[in-house]
Design an enzyme around this catalytic site. Structure first.
Site, PDB file in Angstrom:
ATOM      1  N   GLU A  84       4.472   8.457  -4.106  1.00 50.76           N
ATOM      2  CA  GLU A  84       5.397   7.850  -3.032  1.00 50.76           C
ATOM      3  C   GLU A  84       6.396   6.988  -3.672  1.00 50.76           C
ATOM      4  O   GLU A  84       6.828   6.041  -2.766  1.00 50.76           O
ATOM      5  CB  GLU A  84       4.469   7.321  -2.053  1.00 50.76           C
ATOM      6  CG  GLU A  84       3.922   8.402  -1.076  1.00 50.76           C
ATOM      7  CD  GLU A  84       2.734   8.064  -0.178  1.00 50.76           C
ATOM      8  OE1 GLU A  84       2.682   6.813   0.279  1.00 50.76           O
ATOM      9  OE2 GLU A  84       2.294   8.969   0.394  1.00 50.76           O
TER      10      GLU A  84
ATOM     11  N   GLU B 263       0.768  -1.178  -0.009  1.00 53.58           N
ATOM     12  CA  GLU B 263       0.027  -0.121  -0.040  1.00 53.58           C
ATOM     13  C   GLU B 263       0.918   1.246  -0.113  1.00 53.58           C
ATOM     14  O   GLU B 263       1.248   1.529   1.021  1.00 53.58           O
ATOM     15  CB  GLU B 263      -0.924   0.130   1.458  1.00 53.58           C
ATOM     16  CG  GLU B 263      -2.241   0.620   1.131  1.00 53.58           C
ATOM     17  CD  GLU B 263      -1.925   2.229   1.337  1.00 53.58           C
ATOM     18  OE1 GLU B 263      -1.150   2.861   0.712  1.00 53.58           O
ATOM     19  OE2 GLU B 263      -2.625   2.694   2.411  1.00 53.58           O
TER      20      GLU B 263
HETATM   21  N1  SAH Z   1       0.922  -1.288   4.987  1.00 56.37           N
HETATM   22  C1  SAH Z   1       0.519  -0.217   5.889  1.00 56.37           C
HETATM   23  C2  SAH Z   1       0.787   1.055   6.002  1.00 56.37           C
HETATM   24  C3  SAH Z   1       1.136   1.670   4.659  1.00 56.37           C
HETATM   25  S1  SAH Z   1       1.895   3.416   4.487  1.00 56.37           S
HETATM   26  C4  SAH Z   1      -0.974  -0.328   5.975  1.00 56.37           C
HETATM   27  O1  SAH Z   1      -1.667  -0.596   4.924  1.00 56.37           O
HETATM   28  O2  SAH Z   1      -1.711   0.276   6.617  1.00 56.37           O
HETATM   29  C5  SAH Z   1       3.315   2.978   3.659  1.00 56.37           C
HETATM   30  C6  SAH Z   1       4.347   2.506   4.333  1.00 56.37           C
HETATM   31  O3  SAH Z   1       5.485   2.132   3.438  1.00 56.37           O
HETATM   32  C7  SAH Z   1       5.347   3.604   5.306  1.00 56.37           C
HETATM   33  O4  SAH Z   1       5.295   3.432   6.513  1.00 56.37           O
HETATM   34  C8  SAH Z   1       6.471   3.837   4.484  1.00 56.37           C
HETATM   35  O5  SAH Z   1       7.408   4.278   5.548  1.00 56.37           O
HETATM   36  C9  SAH Z   1       6.724   2.466   3.838  1.00 56.37           C
HETATM   37  N2  SAH Z   1       7.479   2.452   2.764  1.00 56.37           N
HETATM   38  C10 SAH Z   1       7.267   3.212   1.520  1.00 56.37           C
HETATM   39  N3  SAH Z   1       7.995   2.667   0.537  1.00 56.37           N
HETATM   40  C11 SAH Z   1       8.773   2.070   1.016  1.00 56.37           C
HETATM   41  C12 SAH Z   1      10.002   0.946   0.421  1.00 56.37           C
HETATM   42  N4  SAH Z   1      10.210   1.066  -0.982  1.00 56.37           N
HETATM   43  N5  SAH Z   1      10.352  -0.116   1.282  1.00 56.37           N
HETATM   44  C13 SAH Z   1      10.025  -0.017   2.554  1.00 56.37           C
HETATM   45  N6  SAH Z   1       9.121   0.766   3.096  1.00 56.37           N
HETATM   46  C14 SAH Z   1       8.444   1.627   2.243  1.00 56.37           C
END
Ligand code: SAH
Length: 697
Positions: free
Chosen positions: A153, A144
């Site tokens: 993002e 996500e």
């Molecule tokens: N999966 C959770 C949070 C989603 S928010 C849910 O659905 O509730 C997205 C998260 O991904 C954030 O915490 C951000 O720090 C992390 N993130 C984004 N890109 C990333 C990457 N390439 N590798 C690791 N973490 C990542």
């Protein structure tokens, strides 16, 4: 370890680097993060769970072990869903250390430690192999990583890398696919966020029309996304010129390419009009069949009953490079260009009798460079500021006030970032007009912008730009004259909260020795207003979640609460309330006044009192805004514009952010038995220019 944080100082109007402890940055990030909002997004959570269950079942039906890669696990939610759905093992990747730590705790508390391995790395750093982070490649990819623009993002490069190195060929993906939709519209309101419209001024010697310079007219603007709660935009504020069209899709189960590219669709307007804006949103299909769909479509596209409020995903407004008159039924091409992180749009007309070769030719003119502002105005003014400058009612208030105070011998100085006031003052007959435009790194050469602007209106020798900070103003700058009229909107680009524009007062104080003894100051004063409200939805972004789809995520709530309370006194936060409906529970109340005819006092300005709650509802917080008293009987509000008394519905200034102070009852999720009054204490620290406040229910 110390970190430096850039912050505007409201007493000097400039950016300063403040040394903060290591913790500061991440507390800010957590406190202002959208994690709580995501966990409250029931529609999203339910559909992810359905999609994950279906993907795990498909893998199991093939007789394989289900190995999940969850990139950006946050609280660990999606991995816990996968483990509950029967996945054999989950690799939960999270780059943000405080979140990864929380994920470990939440996974443990929910009893999944043997099934979920939390890895605190960026996914592109993750290794696979017997000694690696992952024993083997995964066959289910769950993420996500989307923002309102879908790719902002970094979802594309992350997927590209994951398919190359971390997952098996033919893996299952949840979501399976994302699709971006667009609709072409005409909207004076939204177009006014990109363009400066001509300003009409009734002067002594006839009507004057102030026009933007040609560089500004043809400027493509900036590429940063304009994301808004489109559901708050009334249908009377735009007119749809096309049907909703699918622009492009991304299949996340196959290798993804992040390199820049473009997509083109043919459109036939359903109505003639001026094509100005492309509205856009996306949906995600959680499974290959498209039966589990989570959509950001706005109210006129889907029934209102199906609307889920969320702030972490909204809708996008894209501005076409120029306004294009279009005819109903004519053939148009709409092109979406994208790089790894952003999208922008172009519209072209199909030429008469076009054939395949012609189409190829069109492809060649598709602009693949992202918009870069050439006129500087889009760097100086953000979109709401363009809207504010284009607000004719507001301009009329300033014209009316200037007319009252200007005389033919007025020597006028304007202090405001990129304001039209000097031009208005000149047209309305001031003898000498000058404006302060100190060069500041955060202001991107306003001097050049103003030169171009004055030149376009043949005013270059009429209005003098003084490139000095107020405290460095010298009599020679003013041709040894005293200022008889000091004006400001006031507006400063570094202001975050409403009272930061009180920098005008500090600047006024700094130029005191240059003011004539009978100087007139516009605005003559400002006042801080406050009202207690119940939000329809905004409260969710700060409210604890407790349990999310059967998983205990309280550890996350606690972390957010700690970060919100990191500073002894909680801070108000800026929100554009036209996007976030609320109901007033009290009358609006004036709580502090700031007298610009006097200098800033040495002592603090504070007040205490209590406000009566007139309507039933949940007191989520206080909203605060500034009103400026321009001249006798003329005021402008940067907050409340209108209040309907029976229901307490509020209309907010559409160009400004208001300050929102959430009560601890929201953060603690306390249920309060109908309080009848709220007591407050508010303190304006004249040394720092900040306002601290405290409320008790
Ligand atoms: N999966 C959770 C949070 C989603 S928010 C849910 O659905 O509730 C997205 C998260 O991904 C954030 O915490 C951000 O720090 C992390 N993130 C984004 N890109 C990333 C990457 N390439 N590798 C690791 N973490 C990542």
């Amino acid at each position: 370890m110390k970190t430096f944080c850039g912050r505007a100082n409201p007493t000097t109007g400039s950016m300063e680097w403040i040394e903060e402890g290591e913790d500061y940055d991440y507390h800010q990030e957590i406190a202002r993060s959208r994690y709580a909002d995501m966990l409250h997004d029931k529609d999203r959570n339910v559909k992810y769970y359905q999609g994950i269950r279906a993907a795990v079942s498909r893998v199991k039906e093939r007789g394989e072990k289900a190995v999940v890669l969850d990139i950006g696990t946050g609280t660990g939610l999606l991995s816990m869903m996968a483990a509950s759905a029967g996945a054999d093992f989950c690799y939960a990747i999270e780059v943000f250390k405080p979140m990864a730590n929380v994920a470990v705790k939440i996974v443990e508390k929910n009893g999944f430690s043997d099934k979920i391995k939390v890895i605190n790395k960026h996914s592109t750093e993750v290794t696979v192999g017997p000694d690696g982070d992952m024993q083997c490649r995964a066959n289910i990819l769950v993420t996500e990583l989307f923002d309102t623009e879908l790719i902002g993002e970094g979802a594309l490069p992350t997927y590209e890398h994951a398919h190359k190195y971390l997952v098996q060929e033919g893996c299952e993906a949840v979501p399976h696919r994302a699709t971006v939709y667009v609709q072409l519209v005409e909207s004076r309101r939204m177009w006014s966020w990109k363009k400066l419209f001509p300003v009409h001024v009734e002067a002594e010697d006839g009507e004057k029309i102030l026009v933007p310079p040609s560089e500004m007219e043809n400027c493509p603007g900036v590429s940063s996304v304009c994301d808004i709660q489109l559901n708050q935009m009334p249908s009377s504020d735009f007119s749809t010129l096309s049907d909703v069209v699918t622009m492009f899709s991304v299949d996340f189960s196959k290798p993804v390419q992040s390199a820049s590219t473009y997509y083109r669709v043919q459109l036939e307007p359903v109505k003639s009009g001026k094509a100005q804006i492309v509205l856009s949103w996306w949906d995600i299909d959680m499974d290959p069949s498209g039966m589990i769909n989570c959509t950001m479509a706005p109210y006129w596209v889907k029934p209102t009953s199906a609307l889920q409020w969320r702030d972490h995903w909204m809708q996008c407004v894209y501005f076409l490079p120029r306004e294009e008159p279009v005819l109903q039924g004519e053939k148009l091409y709409l092109t979406a260009c994208r790089d790894e992180y952003s999208v922008w749009y172009n519209l072209q007309k199909a030429r008469e009798g076009e054939n395949k070769a012609g189409e190829e030719e069109h492809k060649a003119d598709v602009c693949v460079e992202s918009p870069v502002c050439r006129c500087r105005a889009h760097l100086l003014w953000n979109r709401p500021r363009f809207g504010e400058l284009n607000d004719q009612d507001r301009t009329r208030q300033y014209i009316k006030s200037l007319r009252k105070i200007l005389k033919t011998d007025s020597v006028c100085l304007c202090i405001s970032d990129g304001s039209l006031l000097p031009v208005l003052a000149h047209y309305l007959g001031a003898k000498q007009v000058q404006c302060l435009q100190p060069s500041r790194i955060d202001l991107y050469h306003p001097y050049e912008l103003w030169q171009a602007f004055f030149k376009a209106n043949h005013l270059e020798d009429k209005i003098k730009i003084i490139e000095a900070r107020p405290e460095l103003l010298k009599p020679s700058h003013l041709e040894d004259k005293k200022i008889s009229v000091l004006v400001g909107e006031p507006f400063f680009t570094t202001s975050l909260l409403p009272w930061h524009n009180l920098y005008f007062w500090y600047a006024r104080t700094a130029v005191s020795t240059h003011l004539a003894s009978n100087v007139t100051i516009l605005p003559q004063s400002a006042s801080l207003h406050m009202m207690i409200v119940e939000f329809q939805d905004l409260w969710r972004i700060r409210s604890p979640c407790g349990n999310c789809e059967g998983f205990d995520v309280q550890t996350m709530d606690d972390m957010i609460k700690d970060s919100l309370n990191f500073r002894e006194s909680k801070e108000a936060e800026p929100h554009p309330l036209w996007e976030y409906p609320c109901k007033s529970l009290s009358d609006p109340q004036e709580v502090l006044t700031f007298d610009f005819t006097k200098t800033v006092p040495q002592h603090c300005l504070s007040t205490e009192g209590s406000v009566k709650l007139l309507r039933k509802g949940r007191s989520h917080g206080a909203v605060l805004w500034m009103e400026y008293h321009l001249a006798a009987d003329i005021s402008v509000s940067t907050g409340l514009m209108q209040l309907s008394n029976e229901k307490g519905n509020c209309e907010w200034n559409p160009h400004c952010k208001q300050a929102v102070y959430f009560f601890s009852s929201v953060i603690e999720s306390e249920i309060l038995t109908n309080p009848t009054a709220v007591t407050y204490s508010i303190n304006f620290d004249t040394k720092t220019g900040e306002i601290a406040m405290d409320f008790k229910l």
